[in-house]
Design a protein around this motif. Structure first.
Motif, PDB file in Angstrom:
ATOM      1  N   LEU A 205       9.910  48.233  56.313  1.00  0.00           N
ATOM      2  CA  LEU A 205       9.147  47.582  57.376  1.00  0.00           C
ATOM      3  C   LEU A 205      10.085  46.647  58.127  1.00  0.00           C
ATOM      4  CD1 LEU A 205       6.167  46.824  58.442  1.00  0.00           C
ATOM      5  CD2 LEU A 205       6.291  44.958  56.805  1.00  0.00           C
TER       6      LEU A 205
ATOM      7  N   LEU B  56      10.410  44.107  62.102  1.00  0.00           N
ATOM      8  CA  LEU B  56       9.893  43.679  63.403  1.00  0.00           C
ATOM      9  C   LEU B  56      11.023  43.811  64.404  1.00  0.00           C
ATOM     10  CD1 LEU B  56       7.855  40.524  62.291  1.00  0.00           C
ATOM     11  CD2 LEU B  56       6.972  42.791  62.856  1.00  0.00           C
TER      12      LEU B  56
ATOM     13  N   VAL C  13       5.870  45.905  65.333  1.00  0.00           N
ATOM     14  CA  VAL C  13       5.795  46.338  63.930  1.00  0.00           C
ATOM     15  C   VAL C  13       6.274  47.777  63.825  1.00  0.00           C
ATOM     16  CG1 VAL C  13       4.306  46.615  61.909  1.00  0.00           C
ATOM     17  CG2 VAL C  13       3.804  44.814  63.577  1.00  0.00           C
TER      18      VAL C  13
ATOM     19  N   VAL D 138       7.538  50.896  60.972  1.00  0.00           N
ATOM     20  CA  VAL D 138       7.483  51.344  59.576  1.00  0.00           C
ATOM     21  C   VAL D 138       8.350  52.585  59.429  1.00  0.00           C
ATOM     22  CG1 VAL D 138       5.952  52.118  57.736  1.00  0.00           C
ATOM     23  CG2 VAL D 138       5.095  50.519  59.421  1.00  0.00           C
TER      24      VAL D 138
ATOM     25  N   ASP E 208      -4.093  41.644  58.981  1.00  0.00           N
ATOM     26  CA  ASP E 208      -3.063  42.694  58.944  1.00  0.00           C
ATOM     27  C   ASP E 208      -1.677  42.071  59.160  1.00  0.00           C
ATOM     28  OD1 ASP E 208      -5.299  44.407  58.858  1.00  0.00           O
ATOM     29  OD2 ASP E 208      -5.314  44.612  61.031  1.00  0.00           O
TER      30      ASP E 208
ATOM     31  N   VAL F  11       2.094  41.691  56.871  1.00  0.00           N
ATOM     32  CA  VAL F  11       3.430  41.969  57.417  1.00  0.00           C
ATOM     33  C   VAL F  11       4.350  40.761  57.208  1.00  0.00           C
ATOM     34  CG1 VAL F  11       4.728  42.374  59.563  1.00  0.00           C
ATOM     35  CG2 VAL F  11       2.614  43.642  59.122  1.00  0.00           C
ATOM     36  N   CYS F  12       3.868  39.575  57.555  1.00  0.00           N
ATOM     37  CA  CYS F  12       4.696  38.358  57.444  1.00  0.00           C
ATOM     38  C   CYS F  12       5.076  38.078  55.997  1.00  0.00           C
ATOM     39  CB  CYS F  12       3.959  37.166  58.040  1.00  0.00           C
ATOM     40  SG  CYS F  12       3.698  37.304  59.835  1.00  0.00           S
TER      41      CYS F  12
ATOM     42  N   GLN G 104       5.186  40.287  53.524  1.00  0.00           N
ATOM     43  CA  GLN G 104       6.057  41.353  53.045  1.00  0.00           C
ATOM     44  C   GLN G 104       7.502  41.122  53.489  1.00  0.00           C
ATOM     45  OE1 GLN G 104       4.605  45.266  54.071  1.00  0.00           O
ATOM     46  NE2 GLN G 104       6.395  46.314  53.262  1.00  0.00           N
TER      47      GLN G 104
ATOM     48  N   LEU H 276       2.089  46.652  53.826  1.00  0.00           N
ATOM     49  CA  LEU H 276       1.169  47.068  54.878  1.00  0.00           C
ATOM     50  C   LEU H 276       0.502  48.403  54.570  1.00  0.00           C
ATOM     51  CD1 LEU H 276       0.090  46.264  57.708  1.00  0.00           C
ATOM     52  CD2 LEU H 276       1.951  47.609  58.683  1.00  0.00           C
TER      53      LEU H 276
ATOM     54  N   CYS I  53       5.353  35.772  63.266  1.00  0.00           N
ATOM     55  CA  CYS I  53       5.212  35.032  62.005  1.00  0.00           C
ATOM     56  C   CYS I  53       5.802  33.635  62.188  1.00  0.00           C
ATOM     57  CB  CYS I  53       5.976  35.729  60.880  1.00  0.00           C
ATOM     58  SG  CYS I  53       5.567  37.469  60.642  1.00  0.00           S
TER      59      CYS I  53
END
Length: 209
Positions: A2, A4, A15, A17, A35, A39-40, A42, A78, A101
């Protein structure tokens, strides 16, 4: 995997993946703060400030791997959240999701006479990173003093010289306007000059209003 992409640093952006060795995007059906929170966490980027849709960091490329992601907020990754399945729905890239984030999970003023003055440090993952004098303005100090319940900002001072110390330093400039609820909500830019000569020392009035 993952990541950004296209943001100011590793903790904001589109985002993306990686699935079957190919990077793709996430489509914004019902994309929410919960959601974004997954992400933040992880990415060890603190907490979610904003969950964005309609390609705020530009349109990505490749497959849209995930659609209608629905997280509770405590999932480890995620793809552990409920979703429609890998790549089952082809979504135009102008619906790509984005996340901002906080990039840090806490802040403190250290080495001052009181808890309301000292060198500004933000917590990145498990370590504390020093913030440079050139990364902070008076409006930013105002937001920090409010967040720490330390009254109003009195001054931002050029702190001690970093010299040869190999201290972890924060990589982004804060551009607060002064009305933000906390430091995480301030706009940030990647620090233009990678060098950092002096720490930022912030002095608050110390009174709670």
């Amino acid at each position: 995997e993952l990541r950004l992409s296209n943001g100011t640093g590793p903790c904001s952006g589109r985002v993306e993946v990686k699935h079957n060795e190919i990077w793709g995007t996430v489509c914004d059906g019902d994309w929410t703060k919960k959601d974004a929170e997954v992400v933040c966490k992880q990415l060890q980027c603190g907490y979610a400030v904003r969950a964005l849709n309609q390609a705020p960091f530009g349109e990505g490329s490749g497959p849209t791997w995930l659609y209608r992601v629905d997280c509770r907020g405590d999932e480890p990754a995620l793809w552990n959240c409920t979703h429609t399945g890998w790549g089952v729905f082809t979504c135009p890239h102008y619906f790509d999701t984005g996340v901002i984030c906080s990039g840090f999970s806490g802040l403190q003023l250290t080495g001052g006479d009181t808890v309301c003055s000292g060198q500004l440090k933000v917590k990145q993952e498990e370590a504390w990173a020093a913030v440079c004098f050139s990364q902070v303005n008076f409006q930013t100090a105002s937001v920090i003093c409010k967040e720490l319940e330390c009254g109003q900002a009195v001054d931002v001072v050029r702190g001690t010289n970093f010299g040869d110390r190999h201290e972890l330093t924060w990589q982004e400039e804060f551009h607060c306007v002064g009305s933000e609820p906390d430091l995480a909500h301030c706009p940030r830019m990647l620090h233009r000059s990678k060098t950092c000569s002096h720490e930022a020392t912030i002095v608050c009035s110390g009174e709670t209003w």
